[in-house]
Design a protein around this motif. Structure first.
Motif, PDB file in Angstrom:
ATOM      1  N   ASP A 176      -7.260  -6.389  -9.954  1.00 23.11           N
ATOM      2  CA  ASP A 176      -6.965  -7.681 -10.549  1.00 23.11           C
ATOM      3  C   ASP A 176      -5.478  -7.914 -10.752  1.00 23.11           C
ATOM      4  O   ASP A 176      -5.033  -9.045 -10.821  1.00 23.11           O
ATOM      5  CB  ASP A 176      -7.684  -7.816 -11.903  1.00 23.11           C
ATOM      6  N   GLY A 177      -4.691  -6.856 -10.849  1.00 23.50           N
ATOM      7  CA  GLY A 177      -3.288  -7.032 -11.136  1.00 23.50           C
ATOM      8  C   GLY A 177      -2.395  -7.154  -9.930  1.00 23.50           C
ATOM      9  O   GLY A 177      -1.177  -7.224 -10.070  1.00 23.50           O
ATOM     10  N   ASP A 178      -2.960  -7.171  -8.736  1.00 22.37           N
ATOM     11  CA  ASP A 178      -2.107  -7.236  -7.559  1.00 22.37           C
ATOM     12  C   ASP A 178      -1.420  -8.590  -7.471  1.00 22.37           C
ATOM     13  O   ASP A 178      -1.947  -9.607  -7.919  1.00 22.37           O
ATOM     14  CB  ASP A 178      -2.930  -6.971  -6.305  1.00 22.37           C
ATOM     15  N   ASP A 179      -0.232  -8.593  -6.872  1.00 25.05           N
ATOM     16  CA  ASP A 179       0.614  -9.783  -6.922  1.00 25.05           C
ATOM     17  C   ASP A 179       0.377 -10.712  -5.737  1.00 25.05           C
ATOM     18  O   ASP A 179       1.303 -11.191  -5.111  1.00 25.05           O
ATOM     19  CB  ASP A 179       2.086  -9.378  -7.002  1.00 25.05           C
ATOM     20  N   PHE A 180      -0.899 -10.987  -5.417  1.00 23.34           N
ATOM     21  CA  PHE A 180      -1.207 -12.031  -4.451  1.00 23.34           C
ATOM     22  C   PHE A 180      -2.362 -12.855  -5.003  1.00 23.34           C
ATOM     23  O   PHE A 180      -3.067 -12.439  -5.920  1.00 23.34           O
ATOM     24  CB  PHE A 180      -1.542 -11.478  -3.071  1.00 23.34           C
ATOM     25  N   ASN A 181      -2.537 -14.033  -4.446  1.00 25.04           N
ATOM     26  CA  ASN A 181      -3.496 -14.977  -5.024  1.00 25.04           C
ATOM     27  C   ASN A 181      -4.940 -14.522  -4.864  1.00 25.04           C
ATOM     28  O   ASN A 181      -5.714 -14.519  -5.827  1.00 25.04           O
ATOM     29  CB  ASN A 181      -3.309 -16.355  -4.381  1.00 25.04           C
ATOM     30  N   THR A 182      -5.321 -14.160  -3.648  1.00 23.87           N
ATOM     31  CA  THR A 182      -6.704 -13.754  -3.401  1.00 23.87           C
ATOM     32  C   THR A 182      -6.736 -12.600  -2.403  1.00 23.87           C
ATOM     33  O   THR A 182      -5.827 -12.434  -1.602  1.00 23.87           O
ATOM     34  CB  THR A 182      -7.545 -14.919  -2.837  1.00 23.87           C
ATOM     35  N   CYS A 183      -7.819 -11.842  -2.458  1.00 24.15           N
ATOM     36  CA  CYS A 183      -7.927 -10.670  -1.597  1.00 24.15           C
ATOM     37  C   CYS A 183      -9.385 -10.385  -1.277  1.00 24.15           C
ATOM     38  O   CYS A 183     -10.300 -10.987  -1.839  1.00 24.15           O
ATOM     39  CB  CYS A 183      -7.293  -9.451  -2.275  1.00 24.15           C
ATOM     40  N   TYR A 184      -9.580  -9.473  -0.343  1.00 25.43           N
ATOM     41  CA  TYR A 184     -10.879  -8.841  -0.159  1.00 25.43           C
ATOM     42  C   TYR A 184     -10.640  -7.347  -0.302  1.00 25.43           C
ATOM     43  O   TYR A 184      -9.497  -6.904  -0.492  1.00 25.43           O
ATOM     44  CB  TYR A 184     -11.498  -9.205   1.200  1.00 25.43           C
ATOM     45  N   TRP A 185     -11.710  -6.532  -0.252  1.00 23.38           N
ATOM     46  CA  TRP A 185     -11.569  -5.099  -0.478  1.00 23.38           C
ATOM     47  C   TRP A 185     -12.245  -4.306   0.638  1.00 23.38           C
ATOM     48  O   TRP A 185     -13.209  -4.766   1.241  1.00 23.38           O
ATOM     49  CB  TRP A 185     -12.199  -4.687  -1.804  1.00 23.38           C
ATOM     50  N   ILE A 186     -11.723  -3.108   0.864  1.00 23.87           N
ATOM     51  CA  ILE A 186     -12.359  -2.144   1.764  1.00 23.87           C
ATOM     52  C   ILE A 186     -12.491  -0.824   1.030  1.00 23.87           C
ATOM     53  O   ILE A 186     -11.567  -0.410   0.317  1.00 23.87           O
ATOM     54  CB  ILE A 186     -11.550  -1.951   3.055  1.00 23.87           C
ATOM     55  N   ILE A 187     -13.640  -0.153   1.185  1.00 23.43           N
ATOM     56  CA  ILE A 187     -13.876   1.148   0.574  1.00 23.43           C
ATOM     57  C   ILE A 187     -13.971   2.176   1.702  1.00 23.43           C
ATOM     58  O   ILE A 187     -15.010   2.294   2.361  1.00 23.43           O
ATOM     59  CB  ILE A 187     -15.174   1.156  -0.254  1.00 23.43           C
ATOM     60  N   PRO A 188     -12.900   2.904   1.988  1.00 24.17           N
ATOM     61  CA  PRO A 188     -12.936   3.872   3.098  1.00 24.17           C
ATOM     62  C   PRO A 188     -13.945   5.002   2.899  1.00 24.17           C
ATOM     63  O   PRO A 188     -14.546   5.471   3.854  1.00 24.17           O
ATOM     64  CB  PRO A 188     -11.499   4.407   3.134  1.00 24.17           C
ATOM     65  N   GLU A 189     -14.107   5.451   1.641  1.00 21.43           N
ATOM     66  CA  GLU A 189     -15.041   6.545   1.348  1.00 21.43           C
ATOM     67  C   GLU A 189     -16.175   5.988   0.493  1.00 21.43           C
ATOM     68  O   GLU A 189     -16.132   6.034  -0.736  1.00 21.43           O
ATOM     69  CB  GLU A 189     -14.319   7.681   0.622  1.00 21.43           C
ATOM     70  N   SER A 190     -17.177   5.447   1.135  1.00 21.48           N
ATOM     71  CA  SER A 190     -18.236   4.712   0.455  1.00 21.48           C
ATOM     72  C   SER A 190     -19.500   5.538   0.272  1.00 21.48           C
ATOM     73  O   SER A 190     -20.075   6.038   1.241  1.00 21.48           O
ATOM     74  CB  SER A 190     -18.574   3.446   1.249  1.00 21.48           C
ATOM     75  N   SER A 191     -19.955   5.653  -0.965  1.00 20.84           N
ATOM     76  CA  SER A 191     -21.228   6.345  -1.241  1.00 20.84           C
ATOM     77  C   SER A 191     -22.405   5.577  -0.646  1.00 20.84           C
ATOM     78  O   SER A 191     -23.384   6.181  -0.192  1.00 20.84           O
ATOM     79  CB  SER A 191     -21.425   6.495  -2.752  1.00 20.84           C
ATOM     80  N   TRP A 192     -22.316   4.261  -0.670  1.00 16.52           N
ATOM     81  CA  TRP A 192     -23.399   3.436  -0.126  1.00 16.52           C
ATOM     82  C   TRP A 192     -23.536   3.671   1.378  1.00 16.52           C
ATOM     83  O   TRP A 192     -24.636   3.895   1.882  1.00 16.52           O
ATOM     84  CB  TRP A 192     -23.121   1.965  -0.431  1.00 16.52           C
ATOM     85  N   LEU A 193     -22.417   3.655   2.100  1.00 15.89           N
ATOM     86  CA  LEU A 193     -22.460   3.902   3.538  1.00 15.89           C
ATOM     87  C   LEU A 193     -22.944   5.320   3.832  1.00 15.89           C
ATOM     88  O   LEU A 193     -23.739   5.537   4.763  1.00 15.89           O
ATOM     89  CB  LEU A 193     -21.073   3.682   4.146  1.00 15.89           C
ATOM     90  N   GLU A 194     -22.510   6.278   3.051  1.00 20.34           N
ATOM     91  CA  GLU A 194     -22.969   7.659   3.229  1.00 20.34           C
ATOM     92  C   GLU A 194     -24.478   7.761   3.034  1.00 20.34           C
ATOM     93  O   GLU A 194     -25.178   8.457   3.779  1.00 20.34           O
ATOM     94  CB  GLU A 194     -22.239   8.569   2.241  1.00 20.34           C
ATOM     95  N   GLN A 195     -24.996   7.061   2.035  1.00 20.26           N
ATOM     96  CA  GLN A 195     -26.430   7.062   1.775  1.00 20.26           C
ATOM     97  C   GLN A 195     -27.199   6.459   2.954  1.00 20.26           C
ATOM     98  O   GLN A 195     -28.239   6.992   3.372  1.00 20.26           O
ATOM     99  CB  GLN A 195     -26.719   6.262   0.502  1.00 20.26           C
ATOM    100  N   LEU A 196     -26.683   5.351   3.507  1.00 19.48           N
ATOM    101  CA  LEU A 196     -27.336   4.719   4.655  1.00 19.48           C
ATOM    102  C   LEU A 196     -27.346   5.649   5.862  1.00 19.48           C
ATOM    103  O   LEU A 196     -28.356   5.743   6.577  1.00 19.48           O
ATOM    104  CB  LEU A 196     -26.614   3.416   5.000  1.00 19.48           C
ATOM    105  N   LYS A 197     -26.236   6.336   6.098  1.00 22.54           N
ATOM    106  CA  LYS A 197     -26.164   7.252   7.230  1.00 22.54           C
ATOM    107  C   LYS A 197     -27.148   8.413   7.074  1.00 22.54           C
ATOM    108  O   LYS A 197     -27.833   8.805   8.031  1.00 22.54           O
ATOM    109  CB  LYS A 197     -24.746   7.796   7.374  1.00 22.54           C
ATOM    110  N   ASN A 198     -27.226   8.962   5.868  1.00 12.80           N
ATOM    111  CA  ASN A 198     -28.138  10.088   5.628  1.00 12.80           C
ATOM    112  C   ASN A 198     -29.593   9.665   5.804  1.00 12.80           C
ATOM    113  O   ASN A 198     -30.414  10.420   6.371  1.00 12.80           O
ATOM    114  CB  ASN A 198     -27.923  10.645   4.221  1.00 12.80           C
ATOM    115  N   GLU A 199     -29.915   8.479   5.323  1.00 12.59           N
ATOM    116  CA  GLU A 199     -31.286   7.971   5.457  1.00 12.59           C
ATOM    117  C   GLU A 199     -31.631   7.761   6.933  1.00 12.59           C
ATOM    118  O   GLU A 199     -32.723   8.134   7.385  1.00 12.59           O
ATOM    119  CB  GLU A 199     -31.424   6.658   4.691  1.00 12.59           C
ATOM    120  N   ARG A 200     -30.698   7.183   7.668  1.00 20.32           N
ATOM    121  CA  ARG A 200     -30.940   6.934   9.094  1.00 20.32           C
ATOM    122  C   ARG A 200     -31.036   8.252   9.867  1.00 20.32           C
ATOM    123  O   ARG A 200     -31.860   8.390  10.786  1.00 20.32           O
ATOM    124  CB  ARG A 200     -29.818   6.065   9.648  1.00 20.32           C
ATOM    125  N   GLN A 201     -30.214   9.207   9.478  1.00 13.50           N
ATOM    126  CA  GLN A 201     -30.220  10.514  10.131  1.00 13.50           C
ATOM    127  C   GLN A 201     -31.563  11.214   9.978  1.00 13.50           C
ATOM    128  O   GLN A 201     -32.040  11.903  10.885  1.00 13.50           O
ATOM    129  CB  GLN A 201     -29.103  11.387   9.557  1.00 13.50           C
TER     130      GLN A 201
END
Length: 245
Positions: A176-201
């Motif tokens: 919230d404190g970043d000095d630009f008006n609007t942003c999006y986010w990326i999570i390089p190390e995601s637990s959700w993505l890891e969970q999806l991969k393990n389930e698919r595996q």
């Protein structure tokens, strides 16, 4: 915007003020930091990477937010291999007696500035077809003045999507404190993505042989929801469109 940038996130535990740390890093990397009073964030842009420093003290309330200074390096996308840049960063810090440690990056979201001003408190319009998902947002060209353009988030090779509301996630900290008006986010190390991969595996052990490419955990924001998407690619643009809102 096919592949997200590479991040190197370090913690600095030195017993010095924010200004003293900035002076050390300025000398170490021969750069100039931009810093807004009381924002708690300083940035410097170099050829190979951008340095972002978060203060550990909120001077407005004079409280310690974190036990360490957070030092993030956003490495330029076309610098390959990235480990050469990482090695240069680590060597520079060590040569200037700046002690660091790698931070725990699991589920930490990195904010990235949008190329337009997404209108706050407005809902997204979301459409999907097959494994493609497109979200549209209204844009401001100045405070409270809507632009004639529409912001477009185009996700391709979508694996999963969810809405999250009224939850306190650690990976939203320091956004919230970043000095630009609007942003999006990326999570390089995601637990959700890891969970999806393990389930698919567990169901399809050889799925990675035919599903090539990297998936990423993206976050965009609607009015009162975070929209989280697991996809291979995100393209962001703006166009003049009719009939969306």
């Amino acid at each position: 915007m096919n592949t997200p940038q590479k991040w190197l996130r370090l913690l600095i535990d030195e017993n010095c003020s924010f200004q003293q740390l900035l002076a050390k890093l300025t000398k170490a990397f021969n750069c100039t930091f931009t810093y807004k009073n009381d924002s708690g964030i300083a940035k410097a842009k170099l050829d190979d990477f951008t340095i972002i420093i978060h203060d550990k003290i909120d001077r407005t309330f004079d409280i310690v937010l974190n036990p360490s200074y957070i030092l993030t390096f956003m490495i330029t996308e076309d610098k390959s291999p990235n480990y050469h840049v990482e090695k240069h960063i680590q060597t520079t810090l060590t040569n200037h007696s700046i002690i660091y440690q790698h931070s725990q990056t699991k589920d930490h979201a990195y904010p990235i500035e949008l190329p337009f001003w997404q209108a706050p408190n407005d809902d997204l319009v979301i459409k999907s077809k097959g494994d493609a998902l497109t979200a549209y947002c209204r844009i401001w060209y100045k405070p409270a003045k809507y632009s004639k353009f529409t912001g477009i988030f185009q996700f391709s090779n979508v694996w999963a999507m969810r809405f999250e509301r009224n939850k306190q996630y650690a990976y939203y900290s320091h956004c919230d404190g970043d000095d630009f008006n609007t942003c999006y986010w990326i999570i390089p190390e995601s637990s959700w993505l890891e969970q999806l991969k393990n389930e698919r595996q567990s169901h399809f052990p050889e799925w990675q042989h035919y599903d090539r490419g990297d998936y990423w955990h993206y976050i965009i924001q609607s009015d009162s929801f975070y929209v989280e998407v697991i996809a291979k690619q995100l393209k962001i643009s703006k166009k003049q469109l009719k009939g969306i809102f």
